[in-house]
Design a protein around this motif. Structure first.
Motif, short mmCIF file in Angstrom:
data_model
loop_
_atom_site.label_atom_id
_atom_site.label_comp_id
_atom_site.label_asym_id
_atom_site.label_seq_id
_atom_site.Cartn_x
_atom_site.Cartn_y
_atom_site.Cartn_z
N SER A 252 53.25 30.95 13.14
CA SER A 252 53.13 29.99 12.05
C SER A 252 52.23 28.85 12.54
O SER A 252 52.53 28.23 13.57
N MET A 253 51.13 28.59 11.82
CA MET A 253 50.18 27.57 12.25
C MET A 253 49.95 26.56 11.13
O MET A 253 49.61 26.92 10.00
N ASP A 254 50.13 25.26 11.46
CA ASP A 254 49.86 24.17 10.53
C ASP A 254 48.43 23.67 10.72
O ASP A 254 47.92 23.61 11.86
N HIS A 255 47.77 23.29 9.62
CA HIS A 255 46.38 22.84 9.64
C HIS A 255 46.22 21.55 8.83
O HIS A 255 47.04 21.25 7.97
N ILE A 256 45.11 20.85 9.09
CA ILE A 256 44.70 19.71 8.27
C ILE A 256 43.22 19.84 7.99
O ILE A 256 42.43 20.22 8.87
N THR A 257 42.83 19.56 6.75
CA THR A 257 41.44 19.70 6.35
C THR A 257 40.71 18.36 6.48
O THR A 257 41.32 17.30 6.70
N ARG A 258 39.40 18.41 6.32
CA ARG A 258 38.58 17.20 6.39
C ARG A 258 38.99 16.19 5.31
O ARG A 258 38.89 14.97 5.52
N MET A 259 39.50 16.69 4.17
CA MET A 259 39.95 15.82 3.08
C MET A 259 41.36 15.28 3.30
O MET A 259 41.84 14.48 2.51
N THR B 67 46.97 19.45 3.92
CA THR B 67 47.61 20.27 4.95
C THR B 67 48.02 21.61 4.37
O THR B 67 48.31 21.72 3.17
N PHE B 68 48.05 22.63 5.20
CA PHE B 68 48.53 23.95 4.79
C PHE B 68 48.97 24.72 6.02
O PHE B 68 48.66 24.35 7.17
N THR B 69 49.70 25.82 5.79
CA THR B 69 50.26 26.64 6.87
C THR B 69 49.92 28.10 6.63
O THR B 69 49.97 28.58 5.49
N THR B 70 49.55 28.80 7.68
CA THR B 70 49.36 30.24 7.62
C THR B 70 50.38 30.92 8.54
O THR B 70 50.80 30.34 9.54
#
Length: 344
Positions: free
Chosen positions: A123-130, A133-136
């Protein structure tokens, strides 16, 4: 830093105690200290006709970004809309749980055969330039390891043993895992989120153990060498690891251990053509591999009698001491491993 300094001091005290007490009358070659800590694979051979079943569980987290040895922020990697960074998306945290089921059988005193399969969940959490946040996530069967332990030397009193570790990793884990992202539904996940390597790997190694008084001392040198690029035109980097340990038998039921491990892995060779390295750091093959040093504390239990006679239960807590990683990667946090073994 205070926790790491304390860990090193405890390690030094434990080792000093080990060498000061080698004459202890409880033999470590039997009971809870006769095996290596649970984090060491393929540490011991068996007598002809003997079987062993094992189960291991590892819960690992990686959080916060580092570039080499320096911590960096996700914002410095993605930048902003006014001042864009090198990628659109940065990971902020990854959780991995892995379960491993193994079986060993010795057709002779000189050879012990091994088979191990695994199940993984990422499970990986991310943050975008904007700032969104989202998780894959990915979950399923991992690669399967097969091989043998070949006894090279055992002293007349069985206090010193050396064996070769010879194995293969078979690519039974998927390398085509997908999940939804803000940019695309059912998107291919990056290399670090795949369940397998996609390549056959050689797994050579050599293991030494010695027993003196209440102590088990050991060392293992091992490697993982992918033989070819997989169907997605890449292969993981070659890796090598050296681990050394000392375990002390405290009672007929319990022992405790201390283990120092160093590992090194190269960058990924090749790249898959359906990943954009400018989208997220984990899609760039330059952001894989590096060097790590860690210290592990273990507790091992052996049941010598009763309904659970012969069962072994173990815990190991691993503290990262040093990480020098290629490119920009998530930093490994302290993690816990647990296991069960039964020989018959």
């Amino acid at each position: 830093m205070h926790i790491r300094s304390l860990a090193v001091c405890l390690a030094a005290l434990t080792c000093a105690g080990a060498f000061a007490d080698l004459a202890n009358h409880h033999p470590a070659s039997i009971g809870p200290a006769s095996h290596a800590p649970i984090g060491v694979m393929g540490d011991h051979t068996h007598q002809a006709g003997e079987w062993m079943l094992s189960y291991r569980f590892m819960d690992m987290r990686m959080e916060g970004l580092v570039e080499g040895t320096d911590q960096v922020s996700a914002a410095s990697v993605t930048g902003s809309m006014m001042m864009p960074g090198s990628v659109m998306v940065a990971p902020t945290r990854m959780d991995m749980q892995m379960q491993m089921l193994g079986v060993m059988y010795a057709p002779s005193d000189a050879l012990t055969l091994m088979l191990m399969t695994s199940h993984k969940r990422f499970s990986m959490d991310h943050i975008t330039r904007m700032g969104a946040t989202f998780t894959t996530e990915a979950e399923g069967l991992g690669d399967t390891k097969v091989g043998g332990l070949i006894r090279l030397y055992e002293s007349a009193d069985s206090s010193h043993r050396i064996h070769l570790n010879a194995g293969l990793s078979l690519p039974t884990g998927s390398i085509d895992e997908k999940d939804d992202t803000p940019a695309m539904a059912d998107a291919k996940l990056p290399y670090g989120m795949q369940l397998g390597s996609g390549s056959v790997e050689l797994l050579p190694g050599i293991t030494w153990q010695a027993y003196s008084g209440a102590y088990n001392l050991g060392a293992q040198l091992s490697a993982a060498l992918p033989l070819e690029r997989n169907d997605n035109d890449y292969r993981l980097g070659n890796s090598a690891a050296l681990t050394v340990w000392v375990a002390r038998k405290a009672t007929d039921y319990l022992s405790y251990s201390l283990r120092l491990s160093g590992e090194s892995q190269g960058k990924i060779d090749g790249a898959r053509d359906d990943l954009n390295p400018k989208m997220v750091t984990t899609a760039n093959t330059d952001n894989y591999g590096g060097d790590r040093l860690s210290l592990s504390y273990g507790l091992n239990a052996y049941i010598p009698e009763g309904r659970l006679q012969g069962h072994r239960f173990a815990l190991e807590y691993t503290l990262p001491l040093h990480q020098d990683l290629n490119g920009v990667q998530l930093e490994r946090e302290p993690y816990l491993s647990a296991g069960w073994q039964l020989a018959f």
